[in-house]
Design a protein around this motif. Structure first.
Motif, PDB file in Angstrom:
ATOM      1  N   ALA A 154       0.824  -1.208   0.000  1.00 47.83           N
ATOM      2  CA  ALA A 154       0.000   0.000   0.000  1.00 47.83           C
ATOM      3  C   ALA A 154       0.857   1.256   0.000  1.00 47.83           C
ATOM      4  O   ALA A 154       0.592   2.212  -0.745  1.00 47.83           O
ATOM      5  N   ILE A 155       1.878   1.281   0.823  1.00 47.49           N
ATOM      6  CA  ILE A 155       2.749   2.458   0.883  1.00 47.49           C
ATOM      7  C   ILE A 155       3.542   2.600  -0.411  1.00 47.49           C
ATOM      8  O   ILE A 155       3.723   3.712  -0.924  1.00 47.49           O
ATOM      9  N   GLU A 156       3.996   1.495  -0.971  1.00 42.98           N
ATOM     10  CA  GLU A 156       4.709   1.545  -2.253  1.00 42.98           C
ATOM     11  C   GLU A 156       3.845   2.141  -3.357  1.00 42.98           C
ATOM     12  O   GLU A 156       4.354   2.784  -4.280  1.00 42.98           O
ATOM     13  N   LYS A 157       2.530   1.940  -3.270  1.00 45.72           N
ATOM     14  CA  LYS A 157       1.620   2.444  -4.296  1.00 45.72           C
ATOM     15  C   LYS A 157       1.071   3.830  -3.985  1.00 45.72           C
ATOM     16  O   LYS A 157       0.162   4.306  -4.660  1.00 45.72           O
ATOM     17  N   GLY A 158       1.612   4.470  -2.947  1.00 41.20           N
ATOM     18  CA  GLY A 158       1.291   5.868  -2.716  1.00 41.20           C
ATOM     19  C   GLY A 158       0.301   6.184  -1.630  1.00 41.20           C
ATOM     20  O   GLY A 158      -0.115   7.345  -1.488  1.00 41.20           O
ATOM     21  N   ALA A 159      -0.108   5.196  -0.828  1.00 39.17           N
ATOM     22  CA  ALA A 159      -0.994   5.506   0.295  1.00 39.17           C
ATOM     23  C   ALA A 159      -0.245   6.350   1.323  1.00 39.17           C
ATOM     24  O   ALA A 159       0.960   6.174   1.529  1.00 39.17           O
TER      25      ALA A 159
END
Length: 342
Positions: A154-159
């Motif tokens: 999720a963080i890798e995808k910009g969350a």
């Protein structure tokens, strides 16, 4: 002589939209249950209210209901803030189901961006373009996860932040103990972190913060509120139930979730001997004899033992705030006593 600067706490590092709440609580978006009445009451009471975009159901040939809901919530909270500058409402959030079965996603994302929704909650998948849409209108994106691997994705995808859905949560709960889940995430992530899982008291809100979460994510207690879009029997089961009345199963949607045993039993199924899970996200066609998930079988978390009555949402927030303040005082006294006896 200048006084030393106060320490920088986790709350100071939060995005402004997540600060300044009456208590550090986000009311979770509940399918069917969460509606404008409930969201507005939650926000006016000082916590972040939320609803799933899919709850705003259009009728053939009618207006776009999501647009109507966002207009009403935005305008009513704005009127409240103008009338109560010393006690402004908390912001609100909209939950987007980011799953291949959601044919409305692109349209709903465009509507939420146009209405500048301040907080976006994404579930069942992480999508870069949805996070970018949230950022395009000045919002932040929080993604709910059930394990550390999904958290990293999720963080890798910009969350911007994470909602750790731990064991004991209502709806599509995760299997991991909250102590373990929050601990693993905090080893690498210092951004906004919410915790979900049987949080029904102010003491539990404080415990979530002590574990390392910034805010508590509270759902099931709000089912038993006057504003919630739940039938009377559903609310009664929440009031009368406890942790022993919750069963975990993936039979109803294909994803593991927590449900009220009495609601399962009255469909003719044995909650202690449920059949194998389905492979998709819904039951069969409409003429199936099986109960419809979220319609006849009702979700709930394990923390409902703390719910005693059906009350206005503001009264529930009042209770959480009182308990939270009392728990902080009690814990501070305990810690001071330990230090003095050293």
């Amino acid at each position: 002589m200048n006084k030393p600067a106060p320490p920088i706490t986790r709350q100071h590092r939060l995005p402004p939209v997540l600060r300044g709440l009456r208590i550090p609580v986000v009311a979770s978006p509940m399918f069917i249950i969460s509606n404008p009445d409930l969201v507005i009451a939650q926000c006016k009471a000082g916590i972040i209210g939320s609803f799933p975009a899919l709850n705003a159901r259009d009728e053939a040939g009618g207006p776009v209901v999501l647009e109507q809901w966002l207009k009403r919530i935005t305008e009513e909270l704005d009127r409240h803030n103008q009338a109560n500058p010393d006690r402004p409402a908390a912001p609100f959030a909209v939950n987007q189901i980011v799953h291949r079965s959601n044919g409305r996603l692109d349209r709903d994302v465009e509507i939420c961006a146009r209405w500048k929704v301040p907080i976006w909650i994404t579930s069942l998948g992480a999508r870069v373009e949805v996070n970018e849409a949230a950022h395009s209108c000045g919002g932040i994106a929080l993604h709910d996860i059930i394990n550390n691997r999904f958290a990293r994705k999720a963080i890798e995808k910009g969350a911007d932040g994470l909602i750790a859905v731990a064991a004991g949560a209502g709806g599509h709960a995760g299997p991991i103990n909250p102590l373990a889940l929050v601990g693993e995430i905090r080893e690498w992530f210092d951004g906004p972190l919410l915790l979900s899982g049987a949080i029904s008291t102010g003491r539990a809100v404080l415990a979530a913060r002590a574990m390392g979460a910034d805010l508590a994510y509270v759902g099931s207690p709000f089912i038993a509120t006057e504003e919630a879009n739940a039938v009377a029997d559903y609310k009664r089961m929440i009031v009368e139930g406890g942790a022993d009345d919750i069963v975990t199963s993936s039979i109803f949607t294909g994803v593991s979730g927590n449900y009220l045993k009495p609601s399962i039993a009255r469909t003719g199924l044995d909650p202690d001997n449920l059949p194998q899970a389905q492979t998709d996200m819904s039951f069969a066609d409409s003429d199936s004899a099986k109960p419809k998930a979220w319609k006849e079988v009702w979700g709930s978390g394990q923390g409902i033992g703390a719910v005693r009555d059906v009350v206005p949402a503001a009264a529930l927030v009042d209770r959480l705030a009182r308990e939270y303040a009392a728990a902080k005082i009690e814990l501070a006294a305990e810690l001071a006593a330990e230090q003095s006896t050293g």
